[in-house]
Design a protein around this motif. Structure first.
Motif, PDB file in Angstrom:
ATOM      1  N   SER A 160       0.827  -1.211   0.000  1.00  0.00           N
ATOM      2  CA  SER A 160       0.000   0.000   0.000  1.00  0.00           C
ATOM      3  C   SER A 160       0.859   1.257   0.000  1.00  0.00           C
ATOM      4  O   SER A 160       0.526   2.247  -0.673  1.00  0.00           O
ATOM      5  CB  SER A 160      -0.927   0.003   1.207  1.00  0.00           C
ATOM      6  N   ALA A 161       1.959   1.235   0.740  1.00  0.00           N
ATOM      7  CA  ALA A 161       2.853   2.396   0.797  1.00  0.00           C
ATOM      8  C   ALA A 161       3.472   2.661  -0.574  1.00  0.00           C
ATOM      9  O   ALA A 161       3.588   3.822  -0.998  1.00  0.00           O
ATOM     10  CB  ALA A 161       3.941   2.175   1.836  1.00  0.00           C
ATOM     11  N   ARG A 162       3.852   1.610  -1.271  1.00  0.00           N
ATOM     12  CA  ARG A 162       4.427   1.785  -2.609  1.00  0.00           C
ATOM     13  C   ARG A 162       3.380   2.328  -3.576  1.00  0.00           C
ATOM     14  O   ARG A 162       3.673   3.202  -4.406  1.00  0.00           O
ATOM     15  CB  ARG A 162       4.991   0.466  -3.113  1.00  0.00           C
ATOM     16  N   ARG A 163       2.170   1.839  -3.475  1.00  0.00           N
ATOM     17  CA  ARG A 163       1.091   2.340  -4.342  1.00  0.00           C
ATOM     18  C   ARG A 163       0.792   3.812  -4.047  1.00  0.00           C
ATOM     19  O   ARG A 163       0.565   4.603  -4.961  1.00  0.00           O
ATOM     20  CB  ARG A 163      -0.162   1.499  -4.181  1.00  0.00           C
TER      21      ARG A 163
ATOM     22  N   GLU B  54       1.155   6.882  -6.601  1.00  0.00           N
ATOM     23  CA  GLU B  54       0.016   7.783  -6.834  1.00  0.00           C
ATOM     24  C   GLU B  54       0.434   9.228  -6.589  1.00  0.00           C
ATOM     25  O   GLU B  54       0.094  10.130  -7.359  1.00  0.00           O
ATOM     26  CB  GLU B  54      -1.139   7.406  -5.897  1.00  0.00           C
ATOM     27  N   PHE B  55       1.185   9.464  -5.518  1.00  0.00           N
ATOM     28  CA  PHE B  55       1.668  10.805  -5.204  1.00  0.00           C
ATOM     29  C   PHE B  55       2.528  11.335  -6.356  1.00  0.00           C
ATOM     30  O   PHE B  55       2.343  12.472  -6.801  1.00  0.00           O
ATOM     31  CB  PHE B  55       2.477  10.789  -3.900  1.00  0.00           C
ATOM     32  N   GLU B  56       3.448  10.526  -6.838  1.00  0.00           N
ATOM     33  CA  GLU B  56       4.322  10.958  -7.932  1.00  0.00           C
ATOM     34  C   GLU B  56       3.523  11.257  -9.197  1.00  0.00           C
ATOM     35  O   GLU B  56       3.781  12.248  -9.892  1.00  0.00           O
ATOM     36  CB  GLU B  56       5.380   9.898  -8.209  1.00  0.00           C
ATOM     37  N   ARG B  57       2.551  10.402  -9.499  1.00  0.00           N
ATOM     38  CA  ARG B  57       1.722  10.606 -10.688  1.00  0.00           C
ATOM     39  C   ARG B  57       0.948  11.920 -10.591  1.00  0.00           C
ATOM     40  O   ARG B  57       0.935  12.724 -11.527  1.00  0.00           O
ATOM     41  CB  ARG B  57       0.740   9.439 -10.845  1.00  0.00           C
TER      42      ARG B  57
ATOM     43  N   SER C  90      -2.462  13.727   1.097  1.00  0.00           N
ATOM     44  CA  SER C  90      -3.544  13.120   1.876  1.00  0.00           C
ATOM     45  C   SER C  90      -4.452  12.272   0.981  1.00  0.00           C
ATOM     46  O   SER C  90      -4.916  11.203   1.392  1.00  0.00           O
ATOM     47  CB  SER C  90      -4.356  14.181   2.621  1.00  0.00           C
ATOM     48  N   TYR C  91      -4.668  12.708  -0.248  1.00  0.00           N
ATOM     49  CA  TYR C  91      -5.483  11.930  -1.179  1.00  0.00           C
ATOM     50  C   TYR C  91      -4.827  10.575  -1.462  1.00  0.00           C
ATOM     51  O   TYR C  91      -5.474   9.539  -1.395  1.00  0.00           O
ATOM     52  CB  TYR C  91      -5.685  12.711  -2.480  1.00  0.00           C
ATOM     53  N   ALA C  92      -3.544  10.584  -1.778  1.00  0.00           N
ATOM     54  CA  ALA C  92      -2.829   9.338  -2.090  1.00  0.00           C
ATOM     55  C   ALA C  92      -2.822   8.400  -0.889  1.00  0.00           C
ATOM     56  O   ALA C  92      -3.063   7.194  -1.022  1.00  0.00           O
ATOM     57  CB  ALA C  92      -1.402   9.648  -2.543  1.00  0.00           C
ATOM     58  N   PHE C  93      -2.569   8.935   0.290  1.00  0.00           N
ATOM     59  CA  PHE C  93      -2.550   8.106   1.497  1.00  0.00           C
ATOM     60  C   PHE C  93      -3.931   7.501   1.756  1.00  0.00           C
ATOM     61  O   PHE C  93      -4.059   6.293   1.952  1.00  0.00           O
ATOM     62  CB  PHE C  93      -2.102   8.926   2.706  1.00  0.00           C
ATOM     63  N   ASN C  94      -4.944   8.334   1.740  1.00  0.00           N
ATOM     64  CA  ASN C  94      -6.307   7.855   2.022  1.00  0.00           C
ATOM     65  C   ASN C  94      -6.784   6.840   0.995  1.00  0.00           C
ATOM     66  O   ASN C  94      -7.476   5.880   1.339  1.00  0.00           O
ATOM     67  CB  ASN C  94      -7.283   9.022   2.103  1.00  0.00           C
TER      68      ASN C  94
END
Length: 56
Positions: free
Chosen positions: A15-18, A22-25, A46-50
């Motif tokens: 999940s952390a890698r995803r 997502e954050f990078e994208r 916060s969006y990527a984490f959630n």
């Protein structure tokens, strides 16, 4: 070691890698593209984490 603990750990790493991907994208997008997704640049982390951790 408890098997459930180990599988939970592996799931969290995945999940952390995803979330990082997502954050990078999202971070590569311009403000207009982010707005089309309903996001502001300040909401990316916060969006990527959630998205990847709060679905359980």
């Amino acid at each position: 070691m408890n098997f459930d603990l180990l599988t939970g750990f592996v799931r969290d790493i995945r999940s952390a890698r995803r979330a990082a991907n997502e954050f990078e994208r999202l971070n590569r997008m311009n403000s207009t593209e982010l707005a089309q997704l309903g996001l502001d640049r300040t909401e990316i982390s916060s969006y990527a984490f959630n998205k990847h951790f709060n679905k359980r």
